[in-house]
Design a protein around this motif. Structure first.
Motif, PDB file in Angstrom:
ATOM      1  N   GLU A 186     -19.475  56.779  57.920  1.00 50.85           N
ATOM      2  CA  GLU A 186     -18.688  54.988  57.709  1.00 50.85           C
ATOM      3  C   GLU A 186     -18.287  55.219  59.439  1.00 50.85           C
ATOM      4  OE1 GLU A 186     -17.511  52.291  55.295  1.00 50.85           O
ATOM      5  OE2 GLU A 186     -18.552  53.351  55.999  1.00 50.85           O
ATOM      6  N   LEU A 187     -17.310  56.264  59.672  1.00 56.23           N
ATOM      7  CA  LEU A 187     -16.886  56.316  61.041  1.00 56.23           C
ATOM      8  C   LEU A 187     -17.641  55.740  62.085  1.00 56.23           C
ATOM      9  CD1 LEU A 187     -14.506  57.239  62.827  1.00 56.23           C
ATOM     10  CD2 LEU A 187     -15.304  59.317  62.398  1.00 56.23           C
ATOM     11  N   PHE A 188     -18.750  56.173  62.791  1.00 52.57           N
ATOM     12  CA  PHE A 188     -19.839  55.461  62.793  1.00 52.57           C
ATOM     13  C   PHE A 188     -19.957  54.107  62.451  1.00 52.57           C
ATOM     14  CE2 PHE A 188     -24.459  55.105  64.026  1.00 52.57           C
ATOM     15  CZ  PHE A 188     -23.721  56.300  65.606  1.00 52.57           C
ATOM     16  N   TRP A 189     -20.150  53.734  61.313  1.00 54.90           N
ATOM     17  CA  TRP A 189     -20.368  52.621  61.358  1.00 54.90           C
ATOM     18  C   TRP A 189     -18.914  52.142  62.393  1.00 54.90           C
ATOM     19  CZ3 TRP A 189     -16.440  49.173  58.604  1.00 54.90           C
ATOM     20  CH2 TRP A 189     -17.056  48.237  58.820  1.00 54.90           C
ATOM     21  N   ALA A 190     -18.036  51.927  61.898  1.00 55.14           N
ATOM     22  CA  ALA A 190     -16.707  51.814  62.756  1.00 55.14           C
ATOM     23  C   ALA A 190     -16.839  51.366  63.675  1.00 55.14           C
ATOM     24  CB  ALA A 190     -15.367  52.329  61.971  1.00 55.14           C
ATOM     25  N   LEU A 191     -16.684  52.100  64.938  1.00 53.94           N
ATOM     26  CA  LEU A 191     -16.883  52.414  66.109  1.00 53.94           C
ATOM     27  C   LEU A 191     -17.957  52.032  66.879  1.00 53.94           C
ATOM     28  CD1 LEU A 191     -17.058  56.368  66.248  1.00 53.94           C
ATOM     29  CD2 LEU A 191     -14.901  54.694  66.475  1.00 53.94           C
ATOM     30  N   HIS A 192     -19.153  50.454  65.766  1.00 54.34           N
ATOM     31  CA  HIS A 192     -19.931  49.549  66.452  1.00 54.34           C
ATOM     32  C   HIS A 192     -18.894  48.666  66.616  1.00 54.34           C
ATOM     33  CE1 HIS A 192     -22.508  52.563  65.660  1.00 54.34           C
ATOM     34  NE2 HIS A 192     -23.676  52.030  66.090  1.00 54.34           N
ATOM     35  N   GLY A 193     -17.848  48.632  67.031  1.00 52.54           N
ATOM     36  CA  GLY A 193     -16.721  47.239  67.429  1.00 52.54           C
ATOM     37  C   GLY A 193     -15.215  47.319  67.419  1.00 52.54           C
ATOM     38  N   GLY A 194     -15.175  48.830  66.290  1.00 49.43           N
ATOM     39  CA  GLY A 194     -14.179  49.158  66.391  1.00 49.43           C
ATOM     40  C   GLY A 194     -12.842  49.538  67.588  1.00 49.43           C
ATOM     41  N   GLY A 195     -13.542  49.788  67.818  1.00 46.09           N
ATOM     42  CA  GLY A 195     -12.523  50.574  69.113  1.00 46.09           C
ATOM     43  C   GLY A 195     -12.232  51.064  68.987  1.00 46.09           C
ATOM     44  N   GLY A 196     -11.455  51.572  70.018  1.00 48.17           N
ATOM     45  CA  GLY A 196     -10.129  53.226  70.077  1.00 48.17           C
ATOM     46  C   GLY A 196      -8.898  53.792  69.137  1.00 48.17           C
ATOM     47  N   ASN A 197      -9.772  52.554  67.351  1.00 46.78           N
ATOM     48  CA  ASN A 197      -9.052  52.036  66.807  1.00 46.78           C
ATOM     49  C   ASN A 197      -8.357  54.303  65.940  1.00 46.78           C
ATOM     50  OD1 ASN A 197      -6.646  49.643  65.546  1.00 46.78           O
ATOM     51  ND2 ASN A 197      -8.676  49.048  66.435  1.00 46.78           N
ATOM     52  N   PHE A 198      -9.795  54.407  65.979  1.00 43.58           N
ATOM     53  CA  PHE A 198      -9.853  56.165  64.919  1.00 43.58           C
ATOM     54  C   PHE A 198      -9.461  57.647  65.980  1.00 43.58           C
ATOM     55  CE2 PHE A 198     -12.604  52.584  64.369  1.00 43.58           C
ATOM     56  CZ  PHE A 198     -11.679  51.518  63.500  1.00 43.58           C
ATOM     57  N   GLY A 199      -9.372  56.928  67.010  1.00 41.40           N
ATOM     58  CA  GLY A 199      -9.074  58.068  67.910  1.00 41.40           C
ATOM     59  C   GLY A 199      -9.563  58.401  69.249  1.00 41.40           C
ATOM     60  N   VAL A 200      -9.361  58.777  69.477  1.00 43.54           N
ATOM     61  CA  VAL A 200      -9.970  59.432  71.274  1.00 43.54           C
ATOM     62  C   VAL A 200     -11.848  60.231  71.813  1.00 43.54           C
ATOM     63  CG1 VAL A 200      -9.386  60.046  73.328  1.00 43.54           C
ATOM     64  CG2 VAL A 200      -7.482  60.055  72.059  1.00 43.54           C
ATOM     65  N   ALA A 201     -12.428  59.051  72.168  1.00 42.09           N
ATOM     66  CA  ALA A 201     -13.102  59.250  72.112  1.00 42.09           C
ATOM     67  C   ALA A 201     -13.126  60.335  73.271  1.00 42.09           C
ATOM     68  CB  ALA A 201     -14.135  58.256  72.340  1.00 42.09           C
ATOM     69  N   THR A 202     -14.080  61.524  73.725  1.00 40.48           N
ATOM     70  CA  THR A 202     -14.202  62.789  74.197  1.00 40.48           C
ATOM     71  C   THR A 202     -15.315  62.810  75.012  1.00 40.48           C
ATOM     72  OG1 THR A 202     -14.548  64.019  73.390  1.00 40.48           O
ATOM     73  CG2 THR A 202     -11.808  63.995  73.808  1.00 40.48           C
ATOM     74  N   ALA A 203     -16.723  61.902  74.199  1.00 43.04           N
ATOM     75  CA  ALA A 203     -18.107  62.153  74.827  1.00 43.04           C
ATOM     76  C   ALA A 203     -18.461  61.088  73.985  1.00 43.04           C
ATOM     77  CB  ALA A 203     -18.422  63.228  74.940  1.00 43.04           C
ATOM     78  N   ILE A 204     -19.477  60.368  74.330  1.00 40.35           N
ATOM     79  CA  ILE A 204     -20.684  59.901  73.694  1.00 40.35           C
ATOM     80  C   ILE A 204     -21.818  59.441  74.079  1.00 40.35           C
ATOM     81  CG2 ILE A 204     -18.658  57.425  73.117  1.00 40.35           C
ATOM     82  CD1 ILE A 204     -20.052  56.233  75.213  1.00 40.35           C
ATOM     83  N   THR A 205     -22.970  59.439  72.774  1.00 42.71           N
ATOM     84  CA  THR A 205     -24.172  59.692  73.627  1.00 42.71           C
ATOM     85  C   THR A 205     -24.636  58.171  73.714  1.00 42.71           C
ATOM     86  OG1 THR A 205     -24.286  61.640  72.418  1.00 42.71           O
ATOM     87  CG2 THR A 205     -26.650  61.172  72.627  1.00 42.71           C
TER      88      THR A 205
END
Length: 465
Positions: A186-205
């Motif tokens: 569900e978090l992964f879904w939110a990160l498809h457009g939800g931007g930096g609202n949920f935490g700091v992305a230190t790395a993405i694949t």
């Protein structure tokens, strides 16, 4: 020296604990650390924490919370509204975390949270691999992707978020969370457009795609050809292959060798086709655009990483942008778009842009919170100028463009294309149902709305939408 209200011992402790550097007002390097590309933004954070590790990020977040500081996160720092900075708070600066590791065998790459498009594109290019990236090499990969991600390759390979495989996130409590289709979905879904609202992305694949050749076809016209050329471009794109992208761009004629002297410094119209393929293929595909009397042309293969630099926004200029995604592009909308070009601030770096969408974007996953993906066209007034005396004129021109195309607007937009335009615009850009679902995810991972210097999704418990 610690800013007023902050104990010197606390700041000293952060300096000692962080692998990276810490800057506060009065420190040598502080002004450089707080400068972003948009010179209209002049904010003075209490602390800039230049993180080098995931542990640094966690420490910086905890420091901000312990000292009741507003937290801003800086990746590429390319938010036109200056969301990478805060007045009197702490900036969690990721720019030193820019490593890009390419796994050519699996066609995937792990990208550090502070990497820019240039870091990504130049790392993947030796393998003839690429993924959808922003149209400026200085854009941060993390914020771009988690906000949706629109770029030249989107019609062929989808939005950047469509190519997201996994995210490593430091949450508001300083803990590390991994998100993928199988882990915290569900978090992964939110990160498809939800931007930096949920935490700091230190790395993405990210997923990569073969890109052995890239070509541009750039045709330059006088502005009087506008409606005819834009209609022709619209009709061309209606049947163009997914490999073709680009746009129609009103701009100030640049002092380049291919530009006729009489067009330099004057309003001009560029018809740009970007083509994921060879020059020979691109020439054949774009034949329908060659009969409208262009005054200059550039048709050439070039490395994708070089294409990504072509529209770079130079630092130190003043910026104000917006965008409207359209339900269609009838003749009336074309005429309105072209007519507004006459009010552009010229000569400046301002661009009046019309992009086609469609292709893999429109066919992409309908479930992600990027409902604007279904729009076939987007108008993107991109104000860039130098003199502060032009501020009101340039900003008003951007607003006028929005007003002009409002009859065809879907209401929502790609939020990375705009500054802050109010909470209703944020909700419209996600869609009400998506926004409620995003707000529930926000309540789980950031119930206190620590990460609010962004296009903010309010936690469900305090959300009135």
């Amino acid at each position: 020296m610690a800013p007023q209200g902050m104990a010197e011992a606390a700041l000293s402790g952060l300096r000692t604990a962080l692998t990276g550097d810490v800057f506060a007002p009065g420190d040598a390097g502080y002004d450089d650390a707080r400068t972003i590309f948009n010179s209209m933004i002049d904010r003075r954070p209490a602390v800039v924490a230049q993180c080098e590790t995931e542990a640094d990020v966690a420490r910086a977040i905890r420091f901000g919370r312990d000292n009741d500081l507003e937290i801003a996160v800086r990746g590429g720092g390319h938010s036109v509204a200056g969301m990478a900075l805060t007045d009197g708070g702490i900036v969690v600066d990721l720019r030193r975390m820019h490593t890009v590791v390419v796994d050519a065998g699996s066609r995937a790459t792990r990208v550090g949270g502070g990497a820019t498009m240039s870091h990504l594109d130049r790392a993947t290019q030796p393998f003839a691999l690429a993924t959808t990236g922003g149209r400026a090499s200085t854009t941060g990969v993390g914020g771009f992707t988690l906000g949706g991600g629109s770029g030249w390759l989107e019609r062929k390979h989808g939005l950047a978020c469509d190519n997201l495989i996994a995210v490593e996130l430091v949450t508001a409590d300083g803990e590390t969370v991994h998100a993928s289709a199988d882990e915290n979905p569900e978090l992964f879904w939110a990160l498809h457009g939800g931007g930096g609202n949920f935490g700091v992305a230190t790395a993405i694949t990210l997923r990569l795609h073969l890109l052995p050749a890239m070509t541009i076809v750039l045709l330059l016209f006088g502005p009087e050809a506008g409606s005819q050329v834009v209609r022709a471009f619209r009709d061309f794109m209606a049947s163009a292959p997914d490999e073709a992208g680009g746009g129609c761009i009103y701009l100030t004629g640049p002092p380049e060798p291919f530009v006729p002297e009489q067009m330099v410094g004057k309003l001009a119209l560029a018809a740009l086709v970007t083509y994921a393929g060879t020059e020979a293929e691109a020439r054949k595909v774009t034949e329908p655009l060659m009969g409208f009397g262009h005054q200059a042309e550039v048709i050439t293969e070039l490395p994708y990483a070089e294409l990504q630099c072509m529209l770079d926004d130079p630092p130190g200029l003043r910026n104000y942008w917006s965008a409207e995604y359209l339900t269609g592009l009838p003749d009336e909308a074309v005429d309105v778009f072209c007519a507004r070009a006459s009010g552009m601030p010229v000569p400046t770096g301002t661009q009046h842009v019309l992009f086609p969408v469609g292709g893999a974007v429109a066919r992409g996953p309908a479930d992600y919170p990027v409902p604007w993906r279904t729009a076939p066209w987007v108008v993107h007034p991109f104000g860039i100028w130098e003199n502060p005396s032009d501020d009101e004129r340039a900003k008003q021109w951007v607003r006028d463009v929005r007003t002009d195309v409002a009859p065809w607007s879907i209401g929502g937009t790609y939020l990375n294309f705009i500054g802050y335009e109010g909470q209703e615009r944020v909700v419209a850009s996600y869609g009400e149902d998506n926004y409620k679902r995003l707000a529930a995810v926000k309540a789980e991972y950031d119930p206190d709305n620590v990460f609010r210097v962004n296009h903010n999704i309010k936690p469900a418990s305090t959300n009135g939408a």
